[in-house]
Write an enzyme that holds these catalytic residues in place. Structure first.
Site, PDB file in Angstrom:
ATOM      1  N   TYR A 152     -48.068  10.944  17.232  1.00 51.21           N
ATOM      2  CA  TYR A 152     -48.000   9.762  18.163  1.00 51.21           C
ATOM      3  C   TYR A 152     -49.404   9.811  19.090  1.00 51.21           C
ATOM      4  O   TYR A 152     -50.016   8.823  19.263  1.00 51.21           O
ATOM      5  CB  TYR A 152     -46.608   9.680  18.886  1.00 51.21           C
ATOM      6  CG  TYR A 152     -46.712   8.600  20.191  1.00 51.21           C
ATOM      7  CD1 TYR A 152     -45.925   7.566  19.789  1.00 51.21           C
ATOM      8  CD2 TYR A 152     -47.178   8.668  21.445  1.00 51.21           C
ATOM      9  CE1 TYR A 152     -45.731   6.458  20.498  1.00 51.21           C
ATOM     10  CE2 TYR A 152     -47.091   7.716  22.250  1.00 51.21           C
ATOM     11  CZ  TYR A 152     -46.445   6.443  22.106  1.00 51.21           C
ATOM     12  OH  TYR A 152     -46.388   5.480  22.951  1.00 51.21           O
ATOM     13  N   ASP A 161     -39.163   0.305  26.548  1.00 47.26           N
ATOM     14  CA  ASP A 161     -38.068   0.796  26.210  1.00 47.26           C
ATOM     15  C   ASP A 161     -37.242   0.190  27.770  1.00 47.26           C
ATOM     16  O   ASP A 161     -36.029  -0.346  27.653  1.00 47.26           O
ATOM     17  CB  ASP A 161     -37.697   1.991  26.116  1.00 47.26           C
ATOM     18  CG  ASP A 161     -38.472   2.465  24.820  1.00 47.26           C
ATOM     19  OD1 ASP A 161     -39.057   1.603  24.130  1.00 47.26           O
ATOM     20  OD2 ASP A 161     -38.734   3.478  24.572  1.00 47.26           O
ATOM     21  N   GLY A 189     -34.706   6.237  17.656  1.00 48.86           N
ATOM     22  CA  GLY A 189     -35.649   4.980  17.959  1.00 48.86           C
ATOM     23  C   GLY A 189     -34.973   3.821  18.391  1.00 48.86           C
ATOM     24  O   GLY A 189     -35.453   2.768  18.479  1.00 48.86           O
ATOM     25  N   LEU A 190     -34.049   3.859  19.036  1.00 45.55           N
ATOM     26  CA  LEU A 190     -33.180   3.108  19.759  1.00 45.55           C
ATOM     27  C   LEU A 190     -33.098   3.051  21.204  1.00 45.55           C
ATOM     28  O   LEU A 190     -32.549   2.333  21.901  1.00 45.55           O
ATOM     29  CB  LEU A 190     -31.665   2.943  19.147  1.00 45.55           C
ATOM     30  CG  LEU A 190     -31.674   2.485  17.554  1.00 45.55           C
ATOM     31  CD1 LEU A 190     -30.219   2.438  17.182  1.00 45.55           C
ATOM     32  CD2 LEU A 190     -32.409   1.233  17.211  1.00 45.55           C
ATOM     33  N   SER A 224     -22.648  15.293  30.464  1.00 48.99           N
ATOM     34  CA  SER A 224     -22.881  14.130  29.485  1.00 48.99           C
ATOM     35  C   SER A 224     -22.157  14.479  28.098  1.00 48.99           C
ATOM     36  O   SER A 224     -22.434  15.831  27.634  1.00 48.99           O
ATOM     37  CB  SER A 224     -24.349  14.210  29.169  1.00 48.99           C
ATOM     38  OG  SER A 224     -24.504  13.024  28.144  1.00 48.99           O
ATOM     39  N   SER A 280     -32.192   5.680  23.403  1.00 52.98           N
ATOM     40  CA  SER A 280     -31.235   6.486  24.286  1.00 52.98           C
ATOM     41  C   SER A 280     -31.822   6.782  25.529  1.00 52.98           C
ATOM     42  O   SER A 280     -31.127   6.902  26.522  1.00 52.98           O
ATOM     43  CB  SER A 280     -30.757   7.611  23.530  1.00 52.98           C
ATOM     44  OG  SER A 280     -31.636   8.550  23.477  1.00 52.98           O
TER      45      SER A 280
HETATM   46  P1  ADP Z   1     -34.797   7.976  21.709  1.00 53.62           P
HETATM   47  O1  ADP Z   1     -35.161   7.403  23.158  1.00 53.62           O
HETATM   48  O2  ADP Z   1     -35.508   6.850  20.819  1.00 53.62           O
HETATM   49  O3  ADP Z   1     -33.447   8.135  21.547  1.00 53.62           O
HETATM   50  P2  ADP Z   1     -36.171   9.964  22.896  1.00 53.62           P
HETATM   51  O4  ADP Z   1     -36.773  11.320  22.378  1.00 53.62           O
HETATM   52  O5  ADP Z   1     -37.010   9.271  23.591  1.00 53.62           O
HETATM   53  O6  ADP Z   1     -35.636   9.219  21.795  1.00 53.62           O
HETATM   54  O7  ADP Z   1     -35.124  10.521  23.994  1.00 53.62           O
HETATM   55  C1  ADP Z   1     -33.899  11.424  23.195  1.00 53.62           C
HETATM   56  C2  ADP Z   1     -33.635  12.364  24.451  1.00 53.62           C
HETATM   57  O8  ADP Z   1     -33.084  11.723  25.566  1.00 53.62           O
HETATM   58  C3  ADP Z   1     -32.732  13.356  23.916  1.00 53.62           C
HETATM   59  O9  ADP Z   1     -33.138  14.428  23.189  1.00 53.62           O
HETATM   60  C4  ADP Z   1     -31.865  13.880  25.153  1.00 53.62           C
HETATM   61  O10 ADP Z   1     -32.993  14.687  26.006  1.00 53.62           O
HETATM   62  C5  ADP Z   1     -32.135  12.542  26.236  1.00 53.62           C
HETATM   63  N1  ADP Z   1     -30.724  11.908  26.136  1.00 53.62           N
HETATM   64  C6  ADP Z   1     -30.706  10.676  25.723  1.00 53.62           C
HETATM   65  N2  ADP Z   1     -29.523  10.091  25.775  1.00 53.62           N
HETATM   66  C7  ADP Z   1     -28.717  11.049  26.213  1.00 53.62           C
HETATM   67  C8  ADP Z   1     -27.276  11.226  26.814  1.00 53.62           C
HETATM   68  N3  ADP Z   1     -26.379  10.385  26.536  1.00 53.62           N
HETATM   69  N4  ADP Z   1     -26.949  12.573  27.318  1.00 53.62           N
HETATM   70  C9  ADP Z   1     -28.146  13.616  27.619  1.00 53.62           C
HETATM   71  N5  ADP Z   1     -29.412  13.487  26.910  1.00 53.62           N
HETATM   72  C10 ADP Z   1     -29.482  12.126  26.687  1.00 53.62           C
HETATM   73 MG    MG Z   2     -37.163   7.246  24.180  1.00 53.29          MG
END
Ligand code: ADP
Ligand code: MG
Length: 403
Positions: A243, A191, A139-140, A78, A142
């Site tokens: 939370y 989400d 907070g978007l 990734s 990912s």
């Molecule tokens: P949010 O969903 O708001 O961005 P989260 O803490 O729920 O925050 O999720 C973030 C985590 O998801 C990252 O720390 C990572 O572990 C994982 N993650 C999200 N997108 C990716 C990506 N493109 N590649 C690898 N890990 C990812």
């Molecule tokens: Mg998340």
């Protein structure tokens, strides 16, 4: 000068994911799928109390290039939006509760959960390459973008056709289980629904009591408006425990009431006072927490009505009220979030997501985008906070095949 988050077109991000796949594994993927992050426009900290939220899917995507392999293992690579590269190899039979509990768990956990519930039906390992324009931990969502792009990819590779609308609830469940059971993070389903059900030009009214997701027109351009997202870039200190403590009060209070659902409790704030007194808890604090959840759901229902009536003035006032309640009653804002809210002018502005860091959104006059971003940045820097990063958000389509 405000910094803007770079966003690729769906074609460009699909191309980049396919190229990463070829570099990593030496052959072409079977396809590339994508799923969006989301922004919650109003209705926060209500999903776990059977409330109502109005999110929309972003145009920013996480793209997943994938093909089956004969190695009985998932191989993953990734490249995150900040350019950071991550790699992992996970044997198929090693996936389960809290395994693996790192970033790869969002991906392989979704395939595992969907296979267990017979929605996906994977029977082998996969080679997977991921690129993303959804900033991590802002907070978007990912995490949901990663789960839901994996879900539609694995579904199509295992079943030979794309998921239909009827398959989406099963994919939502698989993605939620990946996050809750495999990674061990807490998520209420907002989400994943947003990422899978998103529609171009529409926001989604999600009623967690009824289990419904209803698209509603959210044509900001017709009103000369735009949705500006300011990611405060402040570290999420203590966020997990905080939370859980907010949610814990609501869960504990609900469990003492005869009604099964928080939504069914009449006059919950008054009952919360009585309950807190009997429990020896901080009565005013419990009242504020419960009152926020009741008011926020009522506000979000009013906001859905305002969208239907095309009354953006009412909608913007409800956004401001929501922020003030999250700040004063639920106490999940930070100085960085409050600074952005004030600098944006409050009206039409609010923090979004779980709080304790993350982003502030503002419905601004389309001509005032740059100006508002500058004001938010100036206020942050004047107080010694990190420089925020900015994004103009438009409602985009949900998870789908890209190429
Ligand atoms: P949010 O969903 O708001 O961005 P989260 O803490 O729920 O925050 O999720 C973030 C985590 O998801 C990252 O720390 C990572 O572990 C994982 N993650 C999200 N997108 C990716 C990506 N493109 N590649 C690898 N890990 C990812
Ligand atoms: Mg998340």
């Amino acid at each position: 000068m405000p910094r803007w988050i770079h966003t690729r077109t769906p074609d460009a991000i699909a191309h980049d994911a396919a190229r990463l796949f070829k570099e990593a594994y030496g052959y072409e993927p079977k396809g590339v799928w994508g799923a969006p992050g989301r922004v919650n426009v109003i209705g926060d900290h209500v999903d776990y109390a059977d409330g109502v939220s109005i999110p929309f899917a972003l145009e920013q995507l996480t793209a997943v290039a994938m093909a089956p392999n004969d190695k009985n293992a998932y191989r993953l690579v990734s490249v995150a939006p900040d350019g950071k590269k991550m790699e992992a190899t996970v044997p198929v039979d090693q996936v389960g509760p809290l395994s693996p509990a790192d970033w790869s768990g969002y991906v392989v956990g979704t395939i595992w959960a969907g296979t267990e519930s017979k929605v996906i039906g994977a029977t082998q390992g996969y080679d997977i390459a991921i690129v993303s324009d959804v900033p991590l931990g802002s907070g978007l969502s990912s995490s949901a973008a990663l789960e839901c792009s994996t879900a539609v990819a694995a579904f199509e590779l295992a079943n030979g056709h794309a998921p239909t609308h009827a398959d989406l609830p099963g994919l939502v469940d698989a993605a939620i289980r990946a996050e809750n059971e495999v990674v061990g993070a807490s998520t209420g389903g907002l989400d994943q629904r947003s990422s899978l059900y998103g529609e171009h030009g529409k926001a989604l009214v999600i009623d967690f009591r009824k289990g419904t997701t209803t698209p509603v027109p959210f044509d900001l351009e017709a009103h000369g408006l735009a949705l500006l997202i300011a990611d405060t870039n402040a570290p999420h200190t203590l966020s997990d425990g905080q939370y859980a403590s907010r949610r814990g009060v609501i869960d504990a209070f609900t469990s003492y009431q005869p009604e099964d659902s928080f939504r069914d409790i009449d006059d919950a704030p008054a009952k919360a006072r009585a309950w807190a007194t009997a429990q020896g808890r901080d009565v005013d604090e419990v009242f504020r927490r419960v009152n926020h959840v009741v008011e926020e759901t009522n506000r979000t229902i009013a906001a859905a009505g305002a969208l239907e009536a095309d009354d953006m003035d009412a909608f913007r006032q409800l956004m401001q009220d929501s922020h003030e309640s999250l700040r004063d009653q639920y106490e999940v804002t930070t100085p960085e979030l409050n600074s952005a809210f004030e600098a944006a002018g409050r009206y039409g502005s609010r923090m979004t997501g779980g709080g304790f860091g993350g982003s502030v959104i503002t419905l601004v006059d389309a001509k005032a985008i740059e100006d508002t971003a500058q004001k938010i940045e100036d206020a942050a820097l004047a107080q010694g906070f990190p420089a925020p990063t900015f994004l103009v958000a438009r409602p985009g389509d949900g998870a789908r095949r890209l190429s």
